[in-house]
Design a protein around this motif. Structure first.
Motif, short mmCIF file in Angstrom:
data_model
loop_
_atom_site.label_atom_id
_atom_site.label_comp_id
_atom_site.label_asym_id
_atom_site.label_seq_id
_atom_site.Cartn_x
_atom_site.Cartn_y
_atom_site.Cartn_z
N GLN A 332 0.81 -1.21 0.00
CA GLN A 332 0.00 0.00 0.00
C GLN A 332 0.85 1.26 0.00
O GLN A 332 0.53 2.25 -0.68
CB GLN A 332 -0.94 0.00 1.21
CG GLN A 332 -2.03 1.06 1.14
CD GLN A 332 -2.97 0.83 -0.05
OE1 GLN A 332 -3.39 -0.29 -0.31
NE2 GLN A 332 -3.26 1.90 -0.79
N SER A 335 2.24 1.85 -3.50
CA SER A 335 1.17 2.22 -4.40
C SER A 335 0.71 3.66 -4.15
O SER A 335 0.55 4.44 -5.09
CB SER A 335 -0.01 1.27 -4.22
OG SER A 335 -1.07 1.63 -5.09
N ASP A 336 0.54 3.99 -2.88
CA ASP A 336 0.10 5.35 -2.54
C ASP A 336 1.12 6.38 -2.98
O ASP A 336 0.77 7.44 -3.51
CB ASP A 336 -0.15 5.47 -1.03
CG ASP A 336 -1.38 4.70 -0.58
OD1 ASP A 336 -2.17 4.30 -1.46
OD2 ASP A 336 -1.54 4.50 0.63
N TRP A 337 2.41 6.07 -2.77
CA TRP A 337 3.45 7.02 -3.16
C TRP A 337 3.48 7.22 -4.67
O TRP A 337 3.61 8.35 -5.17
CB TRP A 337 4.81 6.51 -2.68
CG TRP A 337 5.94 7.38 -3.17
CD1 TRP A 337 6.41 8.52 -2.59
CD2 TRP A 337 6.69 7.20 -4.36
NE1 TRP A 337 7.42 9.06 -3.35
CE2 TRP A 337 7.61 8.28 -4.44
CE3 TRP A 337 6.68 6.24 -5.36
CZ2 TRP A 337 8.51 8.40 -5.49
CZ3 TRP A 337 7.58 6.36 -6.41
CH2 TRP A 337 8.49 7.44 -6.47
N VAL A 339 1.03 6.73 -6.90
CA VAL A 339 -0.15 7.47 -7.33
C VAL A 339 0.01 8.95 -7.03
O VAL A 339 -0.27 9.83 -7.86
CB VAL A 339 -1.42 6.92 -6.64
CG1 VAL A 339 -2.60 7.86 -6.86
CG2 VAL A 339 -1.74 5.53 -7.16
N SER A 340 0.51 9.26 -5.82
CA SER A 340 0.68 10.65 -5.42
C SER A 340 1.70 11.37 -6.31
O SER A 340 1.47 12.50 -6.75
CB SER A 340 1.14 10.71 -3.96
OG SER A 340 1.40 12.05 -3.58
N ALA A 341 2.81 10.69 -6.63
CA ALA A 341 3.86 11.31 -7.45
C ALA A 341 3.36 11.59 -8.87
O ALA A 341 3.61 12.65 -9.44
CB ALA A 341 5.09 10.41 -7.48
N GLN A 343 0.21 11.91 -9.86
CA GLN A 343 -0.82 12.95 -9.83
C GLN A 343 -0.19 14.34 -9.69
O GLN A 343 -0.63 15.31 -10.32
CB GLN A 343 -1.79 12.69 -8.68
CG GLN A 343 -2.75 11.54 -8.94
CD GLN A 343 -3.68 11.30 -7.77
OE1 GLN A 343 -3.43 11.75 -6.65
NE2 GLN A 343 -4.77 10.58 -8.02
N ALA A 344 0.84 14.42 -8.87
CA ALA A 344 1.52 15.71 -8.68
C ALA A 344 2.16 16.18 -9.99
O ALA A 344 2.09 17.36 -10.34
CB ALA A 344 2.57 15.58 -7.59
N ASP A 348 1.03 19.62 -12.16
CA ASP A 348 1.98 20.74 -12.06
C ASP A 348 2.15 21.38 -13.43
O ASP A 348 3.03 20.99 -14.21
CB ASP A 348 3.32 20.23 -11.52
CG ASP A 348 4.26 21.37 -11.14
OD1 ASP A 348 4.08 22.47 -11.68
OD2 ASP A 348 5.17 21.14 -10.32
N GLU A 392 3.62 5.17 -16.26
CA GLU A 392 2.82 4.61 -15.16
C GLU A 392 2.58 3.12 -15.37
O GLU A 392 2.76 2.31 -14.46
CB GLU A 392 1.50 5.35 -15.05
CG GLU A 392 0.59 4.81 -13.96
CD GLU A 392 -0.71 5.58 -13.85
OE1 GLU A 392 -1.40 5.42 -12.83
OE2 GLU A 392 -1.04 6.35 -14.79
#
Length: 406
Positions: A332, A335-337, A339-341, A343-344, A348, A392
């Protein structure tokens, strides 16, 4: 003419002789067709040459082909485009008397009195023509079939340099009966009555110029266009073959589906040598395995092509599959990291725009590298976002498999 065909030159089994001679043979096919059909005249809308000649052989070959048309009583009218602008071509040869080159300083009109045709045109003095040349073309000659010969990027042609830009309305409102356009290499009919036509080029040069290539044949009766058709003249074709492998669970089935797809493609282009890009698509649980063993996948596809025959070559194999969501067993936190990267990065705008500017600067410094080669060309945020999507998919697949690709 003599524009290099990119995508196969580095291959040991590449048809080097066919690649080198393809554009010349296509031009010879044009001449053969025109003589055989006794056409009244030929118009060429720019880019006869792909930049300055390396030597005089290029010009001599073109001159020889034009002389053959002259022997058959066929006049030729041409303009210069961005690739063979007056400022670019430093060598010159006097062309046969049946060939007329339009001025690069102002529009000119040539009349064919015996058949009632008026041809209007202006070539490029320099490569980077940014003004709308069409608006200064002369009024149509009354009682004649009027043709506008123009090298241009008509509004709406995405992905092309906007040389001599204009709108369809600019051309339509001029009052001509036909517009013969150059610059865009894909055949298109932008408007009918008046007909506004991009015939495309005679020979595809790389994987972005797929399908049949040739000239546009126009038949006129009573001052009205009654037929506009493509006449294939190419000698080698480029094609993209998409192979859907949704649900496939092993490489053997990938090979079987690829063999079937390539066989159908060669059947559709019987008599033509093919340079093919094979693209694997779809959602499959072996997505990560395919990415992790690309050399094996490439070799398998080459083997299939060898089985089909010596008239097909694989330009490239691309793996554009997607992993099955249920197979992505990431912890998790990872995966969270991820997705966050991602999306950022996507959100931007400053980062995206700066990346586009940096890449455009780099690409401009290396303009000698042909854009037809398989290199992603960055023009906008959308291009960067597309690359992020590809990254991705690849990252998820590799992380789900565990370890790095080596």
């Amino acid at each position: 003419m003599d524009s290099p065909l990119h995508g196969l030159s580095g291959r040991a089994d590449a048809p080097i002789d066919q690649l080198r001679s393809a554009t010349r043979r296509a031009l010879e096919n044009l001449v053969d067709f025109c003589v055989r059909e006794s056409v009244h005249f030929v118009v060429i809308a720019g880019d006869v040459y792909d930049g300055d000649w390396k030597d005089y052989h290029t010009g001599l070959f073109f001159r020889k082909c034009m002389a053959r048309l002259g022997e058959a009583g066929i006049p030729v009218f041409f303009i210069r485009g961005n690739h063979d602008a007056a400022s670019i071509i430093t060598r010159e040869l006097r062309l046969p008397d049946n060939v007329f080159e339009f001025s690069v300083s102002e529009p000119e009109t040539q009349r064919l009195e015996d058949i009632g045709v008026a041809i209007h045109g202006q070539g490029f003095a320099t490569r980077d023509v940014r003004e709308n040349l069409a608006i200064s073309y002369p009024d149509p000659v009354p009682g004649y079939f009027n043709i506008g010969l123009l090298h241009t990027a008509v509004q709406g042609q995405a992905g092309h340099d906007p040389y001599a830009p204009c709108r369809v309305d600019d051309l339509r409102d001029k009052g001509y009966d036909y517009w013969a356009l150059g610059h865009i290499h894909m055949r298109q009919i932008l408007h009918e009555y008046p007909h506004i036509v991009y015939p495309g080029n005679l020979q595809g040069r790389h994987i972005r110029e797929t399908g049949a290539k040739g000239c546009t044949v126009v038949r006129v009766d009573g001052g009205r266009v009654v037929e506009v058709r493509q006449q294939p003249l190419d000698v080698l074709r480029w094609e993209v073959c998409e192979i859907a492998i949704d649900g496939v669970t092993d490489l053997h089935e990938v090979v079987d589906r690829t063999a079937s797809s390539l066989a159908k493609l060669t059947h559709a282009h019987q008599g033509y040598p093919l340079a093919v890009r094979a693209v694997l698509t779809g959602e499959t649980e072996i997505h990560g395995a395919l990415l992790g063993d690309e050399d094996r996948v490439y070799a398998e596809v080459l083997g299939i092509a060898q089985d089909i025959g010596s008239h097909i070559w694989i330009e490239q194999v691309r793996i554009e599959t997607r992993p099955v969501a249920a197979e992505q067993r990431l912890d998790q936190a990872t995966s969270d990291w991820l997705v966050s990267a991602l999306q950022a990065a996507r959100g931007d705008v400053h980062l995206l725009d700066q990346f586009v500017r940096d890449m455009q600067s780099t690409q401009e410094r290396h303009r000698y590298v042909d854009r037809g080669a398989d290199t992603s060309y960055i023009r906008s945020r959308d291009d960067v976002l597309r690359l992020l999507d590809e990254a991705e998919a690849m990252l998820y697949a590799q992380l789900a498999r565990g370890g790095d690709r080596r």
